[in-house]
Design a protein around this motif. Structure first.
Motif, PDB file in Angstrom:
ATOM      1  N   LEU A  95      46.779  52.544  37.451  1.00 24.53           N
ATOM      2  CA  LEU A  95      46.450  51.306  37.195  1.00 24.53           C
ATOM      3  C   LEU A  95      45.844  50.736  38.643  1.00 24.53           C
ATOM      4  N   LYS A  96      44.976  49.557  38.309  1.00 24.52           N
ATOM      5  CA  LYS A  96      44.259  48.936  39.530  1.00 24.52           C
ATOM      6  C   LYS A  96      45.415  47.799  39.980  1.00 24.52           C
ATOM      7  N   LEU A  97      45.449  47.447  41.183  1.00 24.47           N
ATOM      8  CA  LEU A  97      46.415  46.644  41.966  1.00 24.47           C
ATOM      9  C   LEU A  97      45.803  45.502  42.506  1.00 24.47           C
ATOM     10  N   GLY A  98      46.164  44.288  42.168  1.00 22.05           N
ATOM     11  CA  GLY A  98      45.895  43.136  42.943  1.00 22.05           C
ATOM     12  C   GLY A  98      47.136  42.759  43.633  1.00 22.05           C
ATOM     13  N   LEU A  99      46.817  42.069  45.039  1.00 19.02           N
ATOM     14  CA  LEU A  99      48.196  41.702  45.849  1.00 19.02           C
ATOM     15  C   LEU A  99      47.953  40.132  46.156  1.00 19.02           C
ATOM     16  N   SER A 100      49.021  39.249  46.140  1.00 18.55           N
ATOM     17  CA  SER A 100      49.072  38.082  46.782  1.00 18.55           C
ATOM     18  C   SER A 100      49.103  38.007  48.097  1.00 18.55           C
ATOM     19  N   THR A 101      48.513  37.332  49.003  1.00 15.77           N
ATOM     20  CA  THR A 101      48.624  36.915  50.265  1.00 15.77           C
ATOM     21  C   THR A 101      48.535  35.469  50.724  1.00 15.77           C
ATOM     22  N   HIS A 102      49.311  35.308  51.729  1.00 14.91           N
ATOM     23  CA  HIS A 102      49.472  33.826  52.399  1.00 14.91           C
ATOM     24  C   HIS A 102      49.327  33.864  53.838  1.00 14.91           C
ATOM     25  N   SER A 103      49.290  34.819  54.328  1.00 15.25           N
ATOM     26  CA  SER A 103      49.497  34.801  55.850  1.00 15.25           C
ATOM     27  C   SER A 103      48.932  36.128  56.371  1.00 15.25           C
ATOM     28  N   HIS A 104      48.644  36.208  57.772  1.00 18.39           N
ATOM     29  CA  HIS A 104      48.165  37.288  58.573  1.00 18.39           C
ATOM     30  C   HIS A 104      49.153  38.250  58.146  1.00 18.39           C
ATOM     31  N   GLU A 105      50.500  38.362  58.324  1.00 17.20           N
ATOM     32  CA  GLU A 105      51.545  39.324  58.217  1.00 17.20           C
ATOM     33  C   GLU A 105      51.303  39.772  56.639  1.00 17.20           C
ATOM     34  N   GLU A 106      51.133  38.832  55.816  1.00 13.86           N
ATOM     35  CA  GLU A 106      50.954  39.405  54.543  1.00 13.86           C
ATOM     36  C   GLU A 106      49.895  40.395  54.034  1.00 13.86           C
ATOM     37  N   ILE A 107      48.640  39.938  54.717  1.00 16.64           N
ATOM     38  CA  ILE A 107      47.531  40.604  54.331  1.00 16.64           C
ATOM     39  C   ILE A 107      47.630  41.949  55.006  1.00 16.64           C
ATOM     40  N   ASP A 108      48.276  41.990  56.159  1.00 18.99           N
ATOM     41  CA  ASP A 108      48.230  43.479  56.945  1.00 18.99           C
ATOM     42  C   ASP A 108      49.339  44.233  55.803  1.00 18.99           C
ATOM     43  N   THR A 109      50.356  43.796  55.382  1.00 22.72           N
ATOM     44  CA  THR A 109      51.125  44.652  54.255  1.00 22.72           C
ATOM     45  C   THR A 109      50.383  44.755  53.276  1.00 22.72           C
ATOM     46  N   ALA A 110      49.735  43.948  52.861  1.00 20.59           N
ATOM     47  CA  ALA A 110      48.776  44.113  51.470  1.00 20.59           C
ATOM     48  C   ALA A 110      47.886  45.158  51.749  1.00 20.59           C
ATOM     49  N   LEU A 111      47.245  45.329  52.872  1.00 23.38           N
ATOM     50  CA  LEU A 111      45.918  46.269  53.121  1.00 23.38           C
ATOM     51  C   LEU A 111      46.675  47.476  53.511  1.00 23.38           C
ATOM     52  N   SER A 112      47.981  47.576  53.784  1.00 21.01           N
ATOM     53  CA  SER A 112      48.623  48.838  53.816  1.00 21.01           C
ATOM     54  C   SER A 112      48.728  49.756  52.601  1.00 21.01           C
ATOM     55  N   VAL A 113      48.790  49.017  51.482  1.00 24.57           N
ATOM     56  CA  VAL A 113      48.664  49.766  50.111  1.00 24.57           C
ATOM     57  C   VAL A 113      47.463  50.155  49.515  1.00 24.57           C
ATOM     58  N   ASP A 114      46.450  49.486  50.054  1.00 24.27           N
ATOM     59  CA  ASP A 114      45.152  49.673  49.652  1.00 24.27           C
ATOM     60  C   ASP A 114      44.703  49.039  48.206  1.00 24.27           C
ATOM     61  N   PRO A 115      44.904  47.624  48.219  1.00 27.47           N
ATOM     62  CA  PRO A 115      44.849  47.177  46.667  1.00 27.47           C
ATOM     63  C   PRO A 115      43.287  47.026  46.524  1.00 27.47           C
ATOM     64  N   ASP A 116      43.229  46.661  45.135  1.00 27.09           N
ATOM     65  CA  ASP A 116      41.799  46.717  44.495  1.00 27.09           C
ATOM     66  C   ASP A 116      41.282  45.437  44.638  1.00 27.09           C
ATOM     67  N   TYR A 117      41.977  44.076  44.898  1.00 23.05           N
ATOM     68  CA  TYR A 117      41.553  43.128  45.302  1.00 23.05           C
ATOM     69  C   TYR A 117      43.022  42.379  45.943  1.00 23.05           C
ATOM     70  N   VAL A 118      42.521  41.525  46.727  1.00 20.20           N
ATOM     71  CA  VAL A 118      43.466  40.463  47.590  1.00 20.20           C
ATOM     72  C   VAL A 118      43.316  39.174  47.273  1.00 20.20           C
ATOM     73  N   ALA A 119      44.402  38.452  46.887  1.00 26.42           N
ATOM     74  CA  ALA A 119      44.171  37.157  46.595  1.00 26.42           C
ATOM     75  C   ALA A 119      44.733  36.343  47.687  1.00 26.42           C
ATOM     76  N   LEU A 120      43.996  35.116  47.829  1.00 25.97           N
ATOM     77  CA  LEU A 120      44.532  34.211  49.208  1.00 25.97           C
ATOM     78  C   LEU A 120      44.706  33.082  48.669  1.00 25.97           C
ATOM     79  N   GLY A 121      46.176  32.424  48.842  1.00 33.42           N
ATOM     80  CA  GLY A 121      46.446  31.254  48.422  1.00 33.42           C
ATOM     81  C   GLY A 121      47.298  30.471  49.267  1.00 33.42           C
ATOM     82  N   PRO A 122      47.956  29.199  49.053  1.00 31.73           N
ATOM     83  CA  PRO A 122      46.854  28.340  48.144  1.00 31.73           C
ATOM     84  C   PRO A 122      45.831  27.695  48.887  1.00 31.73           C
ATOM     85  N   VAL A 123      44.624  27.825  48.414  1.00 35.04           N
ATOM     86  CA  VAL A 123      43.277  27.290  49.088  1.00 35.04           C
ATOM     87  C   VAL A 123      43.503  25.742  49.106  1.00 35.04           C
TER      88      VAL A 123
END
Ligand code: 3NM
Length: 204
Positions: A95-123
């Motif tokens: 499966l491909k994986l997309g992850l929600s992020t809302h802060s620098h800490e969350e994007i660091d966590t997200a990138l550690s599992v190499d997702p196929d996309y990152v979502a940023l919100g709420p714009v």
């Protein structure tokens, strides 16, 4: 690089898929809440079948084990879902994986599992989800794109009128709920999004 459809609709039931898939949707998330396990699995299975028959891709929100069991291609996880998920099992199942992020800490966590996309919100401010984060604004989109170095989905309070600016700021795809589903004419609004996406500039 994986190319997402630039319009990413999020729905909570197959009833929306029956109405909107015939218009040409290509990338849809099923975000079901509050169903028991049997009803939820039936909803996911039916959504997968409907999307396949229309050549659309279904992203299953949160329920990664159901997504694996039912042969989905994509799963989307929030940060809390991610903490409880077996990412290796998701990957093993292809499966491909997309992850929600809302802060620098969350994007660091997200990138550690190499997702196929990152979502940023709420714009922008959104009424659909209660969150502690202030609206990110358009400048964050460019920043996130540089940090993430992979497809970026923008979400939260995005209307069709705001979409071009969001795309210009660097979003590869725009995820939407209320601008379409709460519109007096969801079919017409969905069609307008589908038509508009071809005209948006690409920042990357
Ligand atoms: N996630 P609307 S914002 C489901 O920021 C969801 O992670 C968000 O709905 C996030 O397009 C959001 O109606 C709600 O604002 C999106």
């Amino acid at each position: 690089m994986l190319v997402l459809d630039r319009f990413y609709l999020i729905v909570d039931s197959t009833r929306w898929l029956d109405r909107l898939l015939p218009l040409g949707l290509r990338f849809v998330q099923l975000r079901v809440k509050g169903l028991d396990a049997a009803a939820r699995r039936a909803e996911i299975a039916a959504s997968l079948a409907k999307c396949r028959s229309h050549g659309a891709t279904l992203v299953v929100n949160d329920f990664w084990q159901d997504a694996i069991d039912l042969g989905a291609e994509w799963v989307h996880l929030g940060q809390e879902d991610l903490a409880g998920a077996d990412v290796a099992a998701i990957r093993r199942a292809g499966l491909k994986l997309g992850l929600s992020t809302h802060s620098h800490e969350e994007i660091d966590t997200a990138l550690s599992v190499d997702p196929d996309y990152v979502a940023l919100g709420p714009v922008y401010p959104t009424t659909l989800k209660v969150m502690p984060w202030a609206p990110q604004g358009l400048d964050r989109i460019g920043e996130w794109k540089r940090i993430a170095r992979r497809p970026l989905v923008a979400i939260g309070g995005i209307t069709l009128e705001r979409a071009e600016g969001v795309a210009r700021a660097g979003a590869d795809s725009i995820a939407v709920i209320s601008d379409v589903l709460s519109h007096p004419d969801p079919e017409a609004r969905c069609k307008a999004w589908l038509d508009a996406r071809a005209t948006w500039p690409r920042a990357s």
